[in-house]
Design a protein around this motif. Sequence first.
Motif, PDB file in Angstrom:
ATOM      1  N   ARG A 131      -8.276  22.386 -22.693  1.00 19.55           N
ATOM      2  CA  ARG A 131      -7.378  21.799 -23.718  1.00 19.55           C
ATOM      3  C   ARG A 131      -8.132  21.410 -24.885  1.00 19.55           C
ATOM      4  NH1 ARG A 131      -1.920  20.621 -23.710  1.00 19.55           N
ATOM      5  NH2 ARG A 131      -1.958  20.752 -21.260  1.00 19.55           N
ATOM      6  N   PHE A 132      -7.752  21.956 -26.081  1.00 21.32           N
ATOM      7  CA  PHE A 132      -8.312  21.588 -27.430  1.00 21.32           C
ATOM      8  C   PHE A 132      -7.399  21.652 -28.536  1.00 21.32           C
ATOM      9  CE2 PHE A 132      -9.373  25.894 -26.497  1.00 21.32           C
ATOM     10  CZ  PHE A 132      -9.202  26.599 -27.462  1.00 21.32           C
ATOM     11  N   GLY A 133      -7.839  20.929 -29.628  1.00 17.38           N
ATOM     12  CA  GLY A 133      -7.044  20.909 -30.895  1.00 17.38           C
ATOM     13  C   GLY A 133      -7.458  21.922 -31.838  1.00 17.38           C
ATOM     14  N   SER A 134      -6.726  22.469 -32.570  1.00 16.10           N
ATOM     15  CA  SER A 134      -6.920  23.604 -33.555  1.00 16.10           C
ATOM     16  C   SER A 134      -8.080  23.117 -34.547  1.00 16.10           C
ATOM     17  CB  SER A 134      -5.837  24.111 -34.309  1.00 16.10           C
ATOM     18  OG  SER A 134      -5.127  23.299 -34.832  1.00 16.10           O
ATOM     19  N   SER A 135      -7.886  21.864 -34.882  1.00 15.64           N
ATOM     20  CA  SER A 135      -8.890  21.082 -35.963  1.00 15.64           C
ATOM     21  C   SER A 135     -10.419  21.178 -35.647  1.00 15.64           C
ATOM     22  CB  SER A 135      -8.332  19.799 -36.101  1.00 15.64           C
ATOM     23  OG  SER A 135      -8.260  18.922 -35.017  1.00 15.64           O
ATOM     24  N   GLU A 136     -10.523  20.991 -34.193  1.00 11.28           N
ATOM     25  CA  GLU A 136     -11.770  21.227 -33.828  1.00 11.28           C
ATOM     26  C   GLU A 136     -12.546  22.651 -34.027  1.00 11.28           C
ATOM     27  OE1 GLU A 136     -12.291  19.567 -29.476  1.00 11.28           O
ATOM     28  OE2 GLU A 136     -10.252  19.347 -29.586  1.00 11.28           O
ATOM     29  N   ILE A 137     -11.746  23.683 -34.045  1.00  8.34           N
ATOM     30  CA  ILE A 137     -12.399  25.027 -34.420  1.00  8.34           C
ATOM     31  C   ILE A 137     -12.229  25.149 -35.815  1.00  8.34           C
ATOM     32  CG2 ILE A 137     -11.870  27.411 -34.256  1.00  8.34           C
ATOM     33  CD1 ILE A 137     -12.054  26.084 -31.645  1.00  8.34           C
ATOM     34  N   VAL A 141     -15.652  26.178 -37.988  1.00  6.51           N
ATOM     35  CA  VAL A 141     -15.604  27.685 -38.823  1.00  6.51           C
ATOM     36  C   VAL A 141     -15.531  27.906 -40.132  1.00  6.51           C
ATOM     37  CG1 VAL A 141     -14.007  29.722 -39.132  1.00  6.51           C
ATOM     38  CG2 VAL A 141     -14.354  29.012 -36.686  1.00  6.51           C
ATOM     39  N   GLU A 142     -14.639  26.602 -40.907  1.00  9.63           N
ATOM     40  CA  GLU A 142     -14.589  26.589 -42.323  1.00  9.63           C
ATOM     41  C   GLU A 142     -15.848  26.163 -43.021  1.00  9.63           C
ATOM     42  OE1 GLU A 142     -10.850  24.827 -43.179  1.00  9.63           O
ATOM     43  OE2 GLU A 142      -9.824  26.463 -41.859  1.00  9.63           O
ATOM     44  N   GLU A 143     -17.013  25.678 -42.164  1.00  3.80           N
ATOM     45  CA  GLU A 143     -18.200  25.441 -42.881  1.00  3.80           C
ATOM     46  C   GLU A 143     -18.825  27.029 -43.218  1.00  3.80           C
ATOM     47  OE1 GLU A 143     -19.860  22.344 -43.810  1.00  3.80           O
ATOM     48  OE2 GLU A 143     -17.735  21.637 -43.185  1.00  3.80           O
ATOM     49  N   PHE A 144     -18.563  27.750 -42.478  1.00  2.00           N
ATOM     50  CA  PHE A 144     -19.440  29.017 -42.697  1.00  2.00           C
ATOM     51  C   PHE A 144     -18.883  29.314 -44.501  1.00  2.00           C
ATOM     52  CE2 PHE A 144     -19.829  29.254 -38.548  1.00  2.00           C
ATOM     53  CZ  PHE A 144     -20.785  29.991 -38.014  1.00  2.00           C
ATOM     54  N   PRO A 145     -19.884  29.748 -45.076  1.00  2.00           N
ATOM     55  CA  PRO A 145     -19.668  29.840 -46.494  1.00  2.00           C
ATOM     56  C   PRO A 145     -18.925  31.620 -46.724  1.00  2.00           C
ATOM     57  CG  PRO A 145     -21.930  30.688 -45.953  1.00  2.00           C
ATOM     58  CD  PRO A 145     -21.317  29.879 -44.852  1.00  2.00           C
ATOM     59  N   GLU A 146     -18.835  32.328 -45.670  1.00  2.00           N
ATOM     60  CA  GLU A 146     -18.015  33.113 -45.591  1.00  2.00           C
ATOM     61  C   GLU A 146     -16.457  33.172 -45.248  1.00  2.00           C
ATOM     62  OE1 GLU A 146     -21.934  34.660 -43.394  1.00  2.00           O
ATOM     63  OE2 GLU A 146     -20.349  32.784 -43.566  1.00  2.00           O
ATOM     64  N   VAL A 181     -18.512  37.604 -36.651  1.00  2.00           N
ATOM     65  CA  VAL A 181     -17.736  36.906 -35.524  1.00  2.00           C
ATOM     66  C   VAL A 181     -18.715  36.651 -34.412  1.00  2.00           C
ATOM     67  CG1 VAL A 181     -16.334  37.725 -33.737  1.00  2.00           C
ATOM     68  CG2 VAL A 181     -15.745  38.788 -35.810  1.00  2.00           C
ATOM     69  N   ALA A 182     -19.795  37.148 -34.235  1.00  2.00           N
ATOM     70  CA  ALA A 182     -20.951  36.624 -33.391  1.00  2.00           C
ATOM     71  C   ALA A 182     -21.480  35.248 -33.770  1.00  2.00           C
ATOM     72  CB  ALA A 182     -22.005  37.565 -33.285  1.00  2.00           C
ATOM     73  N   LYS A 183     -21.708  35.201 -34.916  1.00  2.00           N
ATOM     74  CA  LYS A 183     -22.275  33.815 -35.469  1.00  2.00           C
ATOM     75  C   LYS A 183     -21.314  32.741 -35.338  1.00  2.00           C
ATOM     76  CE  LYS A 183     -23.434  34.789 -39.740  1.00  2.00           C
ATOM     77  NZ  LYS A 183     -24.059  34.680 -41.112  1.00  2.00           N
ATOM     78  N   ILE A 184     -19.804  33.065 -35.409  1.00  2.00           N
ATOM     79  CA  ILE A 184     -18.888  32.242 -35.336  1.00  2.00           C
ATOM     80  C   ILE A 184     -18.755  31.798 -33.670  1.00  2.00           C
ATOM     81  CG2 ILE A 184     -16.352  31.738 -35.370  1.00  2.00           C
ATOM     82  CD1 ILE A 184     -16.303  33.353 -38.138  1.00  2.00           C
ATOM     83  N   ARG A 185     -18.726  32.646 -32.986  1.00  2.00           N
ATOM     84  CA  ARG A 185     -18.538  32.281 -31.628  1.00  2.00           C
ATOM     85  C   ARG A 185     -19.821  31.371 -31.079  1.00  2.00           C
ATOM     86  NH1 ARG A 185     -14.849  35.517 -28.803  1.00  2.00           N
ATOM     87  NH2 ARG A 185     -14.268  37.208 -29.940  1.00  2.00           N
ATOM     88  N   LYS A 186     -21.018  31.625 -31.499  1.00  2.00           N
ATOM     89  CA  LYS A 186     -22.359  30.877 -31.196  1.00  2.00           C
ATOM     90  C   LYS A 186     -22.009  29.410 -31.615  1.00  2.00           C
ATOM     91  CE  LYS A 186     -27.187  31.298 -31.094  1.00  2.00           C
ATOM     92  NZ  LYS A 186     -28.168  31.828 -31.651  1.00  2.00           N
TER      93      LYS A 186
END
Length: 252
Positions: A131-137, A141-146, A181-186
């Motif tokens: 169980r996790f919150g969307s804000s954790e994601i 994710v939103e630290e990525f410049p892309e 996508v691979a970078k985000i997953r990692k």
Amino acid sequence: MFCQSVTFHITSACHNARCTEVMGIVLAAETSLPMFKSEINVPCLGTTVEIVDTDGNRIIGEIGEIILRRSIPGLFTGMWNDEDGSIYREKYFSKYQGVFALSDFGIQNPVTKNWIIVCRSDETLKQRGCRFGSSEIYNIVEEFPEIRDSLCVSQYNKDLDERAVLFLRIRDGYKYNEELVAKIRKAIEKALTVRHVPDVIIEIKDIPYNLNGKKLEIIVKRIINKLPYNKDSAADQECLQYYFNIPELQGF
């Protein structure tokens, strides 16, 4: 087949709470009555518990919001730092006039008449038992410049198995590709755990917000799960069209 694990939460009241959980004083396991795996078999005495659609009409055998039709003695009456009661009323009584919404989705099994807790109606996800919150994601994710923006919600199959779907809005000048996508997953796996990594990560043209600037996760969740929804709160209702019939989400 109805199957879903059930988690009870101790009531907590705070200014920033997404919901104050009262499930433990609303539904109960009664050993003198028939019991079925992963189902709660009876409402507590004195409670009028129902599952309703977006218009507040009672439904059975379909996913809907769990509500208390009438008040009960054990229902809390306020929240910390909410001097005039406005936060309390907005969080729990704004969806259905005069009716307390628990902020949980559930199903009443039409055969056993028992209750199945499906998911939270806010941002909480539960993928592979985690169980996790969307804000954790979003924080990762939103630290990525892309990435210009993102949205993470749950999708359910016919057996109510849950998976997380992460939508990415790519910033101008960058491209969506498997390397990204691979970078985000990692990054998610490193910062959290492998169980937090959304099963599906796809590009989307836009992310919907309401008039107060909050991501419309619940509306998107209802769209991709083919449930009724109310688009009136969307600041840009045209944006919602991107979430219908997405090929990557079919056949789950």
